[in-house]
Design an enzyme around this catalytic site. Structure first.
Site, mmCIF file in Angstrom:
data_model
loop_
_atom_site.group_PDB
_atom_site.id
_atom_site.type_symbol
_atom_site.label_atom_id
_atom_site.label_comp_id
_atom_site.label_asym_id
_atom_site.label_seq_id
_atom_site.Cartn_x
_atom_site.Cartn_y
_atom_site.Cartn_z
ATOM 1 N N LYS A 4 0.866 -1.172 0.000
ATOM 2 C CA LYS A 4 0.000 0.000 0.000
ATOM 3 C C LYS A 4 0.905 1.225 0.000
ATOM 4 C CE LYS A 4 -3.478 2.533 2.588
ATOM 5 N NZ LYS A 4 -3.957 2.835 3.957
ATOM 6 N N ASN A 42 -9.743 1.606 9.781
ATOM 7 C CA ASN A 42 -8.808 1.441 10.881
ATOM 8 C C ASN A 42 -9.314 2.168 12.128
ATOM 9 O OD1 ASN A 42 -5.169 1.812 11.250
ATOM 10 N ND2 ASN A 42 -6.689 1.087 12.663
ATOM 11 N N SER A 43 -9.221 3.504 12.123
ATOM 12 C CA SER A 43 -9.549 4.275 13.327
ATOM 13 C C SER A 43 -10.952 3.993 13.841
ATOM 14 C CB SER A 43 -9.398 5.774 13.054
ATOM 15 O OG SER A 43 -8.076 6.092 12.721
#
EC number: 2.8.1.10
Length: 259
Positions: free
Chosen positions: A98, A207-208
């Site tokens: 990525k 994610n977060s």
């Protein structure tokens, strides 16, 4: 079955999970299992064989059915990202990378020029390149042309929780793309992940929204269900929008009276 194809890899889950911000590795592992994710991204700096407490490679590589996608977070130039990608492939054995190049720590917006250059070179070297990009349809097409496996436009700024602020541009990218479009960054709620999938995204990366939730494993599972629902809705084809009302019942007669 409806699979996500990235290079020669095939995934049944369309939810990709990030590994940052979790309070501890055990909670991260629990969330990954609850999400059903099969592709997980991890920063190169978390591959730390000497400092076991900081190392995520060990715990992640022990998971069954998980493919690692190292990322170049922290790189501010194409040269740095390419160097990081080589190290990541050597350490992880994964062909995925990525590409994240965001030189300004204040807003963490991806550098389009450096991202294109790094992606072009890494794709030639045989990596499965997954570039994190601004929601720019022209850039997305250029990255497809140089051989990227997907493009990953941001929904909104990293960690902002502002959702699909760039929905209009993402729709344009999807319309013109011949490779999977994966929304990355900014999602806060499972409903936003469902909306991204309803637009036609191939997957979402979260994610977060999971890591800092009150109950990360439960939130991970909620996102998984939302992604599946959104994909099913897209495949079923949503009804068209209308600028005026359309009755769901015939208006020709009412209680025996003709209108």
């Amino acid at each position: 079955m409806d699979f996500l194809h990235l290079g020669s890899f095939v995934f049944s889950s369309r939810l990709i999970l990030g590994t940052g911000k979790f309070s501890n590795a055990d909670l991260m592992i629990e969330a990954i299992k609850a999400s059903g994710a099969q592709l997980v991204t991890v920063a190169l700096r978390r591959f730390n064989r000497e400092q076991i407490a900081d190392d995520l490679f060990g715990p992640l590589s022990a998971l069954q059915g998980i493919t690692l996608m190292p990322n170049t977070s922290g790189a501010s130039t194409a040269r740095e990202a390419i160097h990081a990608a080589h190290i990541a492939r050597e350490l992880s054995g994964s062909p995925f990378i990525k590409v994240e190049i965001h030189p300004n720590p204040q807003h963490l917006m991806p550098d389009a020029l450096e991202t294109w250059e790094a992606s072009r070179i890494l794709a030639k070297e045989g990596f499965l390149v997954m570039p994190y990009i601004p929601a720019d349809p022209v850039l997305a097409k250029r990255l497809e042309e140089v051989g990227c496996a997907s493009v990953m436009p941001l929904g909104s700024a990293i960690g902002s929780g502002q959702g699909l602020a760039n929905a209009g541009m993402i729709e344009l990218i999807i319309r013109e793309s011949g490779i999977p479009v994966i929304v990355d960054a900014g999602l806060r709620a499972p409903s936003e992940a469902a909306a991204a999938m309803e637009m036609g995204c191939g997957a979402v990366l979260v994610n977060s929204a999971v890591a800092v939730a009150g109950n990360p494993p439960e939130m991970a599972n909620a996102f998984a269900e939302a992604v599946r629902a959104g994909r099913r809705a897209f495949k079923a084809e949503l009804m068209p929008k209308s600028s005026f009302a359309l009755s769901t019942s015939p208006l020709t007669t009412f209680l025996g009276k003709k209108s």
